[in-house]
Design an enzyme around this catalytic site. Structure first.
Site, PDB file in Angstrom:
ATOM      1  N   SER A   1       2.473   2.714   0.094  1.00  0.00           N
ATOM      2  CA  SER A   1       1.203   2.834  -0.610  1.00  0.00           C
ATOM      3  C   SER A   1       0.669   4.267  -0.458  1.00  0.00           C
ATOM      4  CB  SER A   1       0.227   1.779  -0.094  1.00  0.00           C
ATOM      5  OG  SER A   1      -0.882   1.639  -0.948  1.00  0.00           O
TER       6      SER A   1
ATOM      7  N   GLU B   1       2.521  -6.036  -7.629  1.00  0.00           N
ATOM      8  CA  GLU B   1       1.742  -5.230  -6.702  1.00  0.00           C
ATOM      9  C   GLU B   1       0.282  -5.695  -6.613  1.00  0.00           C
ATOM     10  OE1 GLU B   1       2.723  -2.751  -4.772  1.00  0.00           O
ATOM     11  OE2 GLU B   1       4.553  -1.903  -5.622  1.00  0.00           O
TER      12      GLU B   1
ATOM     13  N   HIS C   1       1.932  -6.373  -3.303  1.00  0.00           N
ATOM     14  CA  HIS C   1       1.783  -5.157  -2.515  1.00  0.00           C
ATOM     15  C   HIS C   1       1.862  -5.489  -1.028  1.00  0.00           C
ATOM     16  CE1 HIS C   1       0.689  -0.952  -2.406  1.00  0.00           C
ATOM     17  NE2 HIS C   1      -0.354  -1.156  -1.631  1.00  0.00           N
TER      18      HIS C   1
END
Length: 549
Positions: A232, A359, A456
């Protein structure tokens, strides 16, 4: 191997994380970044006498987040720039090193999160390093230039993290530790030399890599065979460091899972500073910002985020308010990594990229992003981000009958993570670099193989080999089954192989990434369960990175 390690600054005692792995935690790689050092490039960590205890993680950077299994920040915690090391034992020849940068929107997170335990990776023959760095305004807030005699020169410039208005005149303010490692020369500065550098969190990461270069040999690591990895915002930091002159030569390979596409111009960053200063009740000047405690700036940042979250007319920031991103245009980061990679700035660094197929479903599940329930709101979303209408229509057509929410989350996930990941891979490969791409699409999990989200962060416990910690059950969708363990084994081996040799087990990108991406799924997952693959041609008219607040 003894459990005591001799570093440049002193000895540290670790502990047995497993029968064949020793860990040493909370080792300073730079001095506490407060007082006279606040808003400045990192300074060398002071040496210590005797043997330092390395059995507990160091304090986390100032933040308001409280994450499962990780310590929370407390006002007064200042020694926040530390590393943790896991090393196999016994060992003889120097081992490959993997250095991990956690994510968290440049605002929250720490190396103490349970998914980042390095034991399983160390068992494959790696020396694993994780670290903390400055976050939020302390690490990524823009502090404007001050008059030559202003910032950092008076006694009221020393505001510590543990008081509302602590004033110090100790000798630390008169010693230029930064000059010892030439960080001040690397940092952004106005002509009079008084501007605090932008991207201080990135400069912290450079300091951590220099610690690895100088000290990882004491733990059995090879400083000439370092892989820098992150997820990320941590993955975006990896991409930044690939093209930063300050980090050149400090690592030879890079792993970036779900790199985030937003970057900020100095104008955006300066505007954000004014908003935070107003919420904190201080002036948006170096002296004004230094007069606000870290706790006050964290609270003010949260207040600004909350205002965006509740104002649908506030533009692109409304949909998932994030105030901080790497700032472009100074000496630290003159241009964005995508542009620099396309120009061949890091063609000598091998790159392994990955993104998940769902995600943004995580951000929806935790209440981070706005809930869009009508197609009109998706159209407004596209307008606020400057997306062409055919992008939205393409995502609708690919999901006939899908709820509006699913169309929005798919679109948002590919805008912020998926498409940017592909473009980084293609840019690096086209400029002569070696890039490998993978996609995480585990959509069945547990012993009963029930549907789960490939959202995610779900890939990271698998890549670290950490599936059995109950605190991670939310991320991976419950207790793992045999197929999940087999998938984790494959992903751990891919990271280990790439860190050791540059080969994760599949071919590098040649041409478009759509044809060469490796797909991570459990062995028993039918092809029919695959997440819809976006038509990347839809994104052809969209510029990356995303330069919006």
């Amino acid at each position: 191997m003894d459990d005591v390690f001799e570093t440049t600054n002193g000895a540290v005692r670790g502990f047995r994380a497993a029968e064949d792995v020793v860990a040493a935690l909370g080792i300073p790689y730079a001095a506490p970044p407060f007082g006279a050092a606040r808003f400045r490039a990192p300074r060398p960590a002071p040496p210590w006498r005797g043997v330092r205890d390395g059995t507990a993680f160091g304090p986390v950077a100032p933040q308001s987040a409280e994450l499962p299994g990780a310590p929370s920040w407390r006002p007064g915690d200042e020694d926040v720039l530390t590393v943790n090391v896991w090393t196999p034992t016994p060992t003889t020849d120097p081992l490959p090193v993997l250095v991990w940068i956690h994510g968290g929107a440049y605002t929250f997170g720490s190396s103490a999160q349970p998914d980042f335990d390095g034991t399983a990776l160390a068992r494959t023959g790696l020396v694993v390093v994780t670290l903390n760095y400055r976050l939020g305004f302390e690490g990524f807030g823009h502090v404007p230039a001050a008059p030559r005699s202003g910032f950092g020169s008076g006694p009221d410039a020393h505001v510590s993290a543990d008081s509302d208005a602590h004033v110090s005149t100790d000798s630390e303010a008169d010693v230029d530790f930064e000059a010892d490692v030439d960080f001040e020369a690397d940092a952004d500065a106005e002509s009079d030399g008084t501007a605090p550098p932008d991207n201080r969190g990135l400069l912290d990461l450079v300091a951590a890599l220099r610690w690895v270069r100088d000290d990882i040999g004491a733990f059995g690591g090879d400083p000439g065979n370092v892989t820098l990895a992150g997820q990320s915002s941590g993955a975006t930091a990896v991409a930044c460091l690939m093209v930063m002159e300050q980090a050149r030569g400090l690592f030879r390979r890079a792993i970036a899972h779900s790199p985030a596409s937003p970057f900020h111009t100095r104008e955006i960053a300066a505007s954000t500073t004014r908003e935070i200063a107003a919420a904190a009740g201080c002036e948006a000047t170096p002296a004004g910002l230094a007069s606000a405690t870290p706790q006050a700036l964290v609270a003010a940042s949260d207040q600004v985020v909350d205002a965006y979250r509740h104002d649908p007319s506030s533009g692109s920031r409304h949909y998932d308010p994030s105030l901080f991103a790497p700032v472009l245009g100074g000496a630290t980061l003159p241009v964005d990594p995508l542009t620099a990679l396309a120009a061949g700035a890091a063609r000598d660094v091998d790159l392994l990229l990955c993104h998940t197929t769902e995600e943004y479903w995580l951000l929806d599940a935790v209440g981070s992003c706005a809930k869009l329930t009508t197609h009109a709101r998706i159209d407004r979303f596209a307008e606020d981000f400057g997306l062409a209408g055919d992008v939205v229509e393409g995502y609708r057509s690919a999901r006939p009958g899908a709820p509006v929410r699913d169309v929005h989350l798919a679109l948002f996930g590919d805008l912020l993570f998926g498409e940017f990941t592909h473009r980084l891979a293609e840019a690096h490969a086209a400029s002569g670099g070696r890039a490998h791409l993978s996609v995480f699409d585990r959509r069945r999990g547990g012993a009963d193989r029930t549907p789960v989200r490939a959202w995610h962060c779900a890939d990271i416990p698998f890549a670290f080999g950490n599936l059995d910690d109950d605190r991670l059950s939310f991320l991976i969708g419950g207790a793992p089954g045999p197929e999940d363990r087999e998938l984790a084994h494959r992903m751990v081996r891919a990271w280990s192989g790439f860190a050791a040799t540059g080969d994760p087990g599949w071919a590098p990108v040649a041409g478009t990434t759509t044809r060469t991406a490796h797909v991570w799924t459990p062995a028993d997952q039918p092809a029919a369960d695959r997440h819809p693959v976006p038509d990347r041609a839809l994104w052809a008219t969209t510029d990356f990175p995303v330069l919006r607040p």
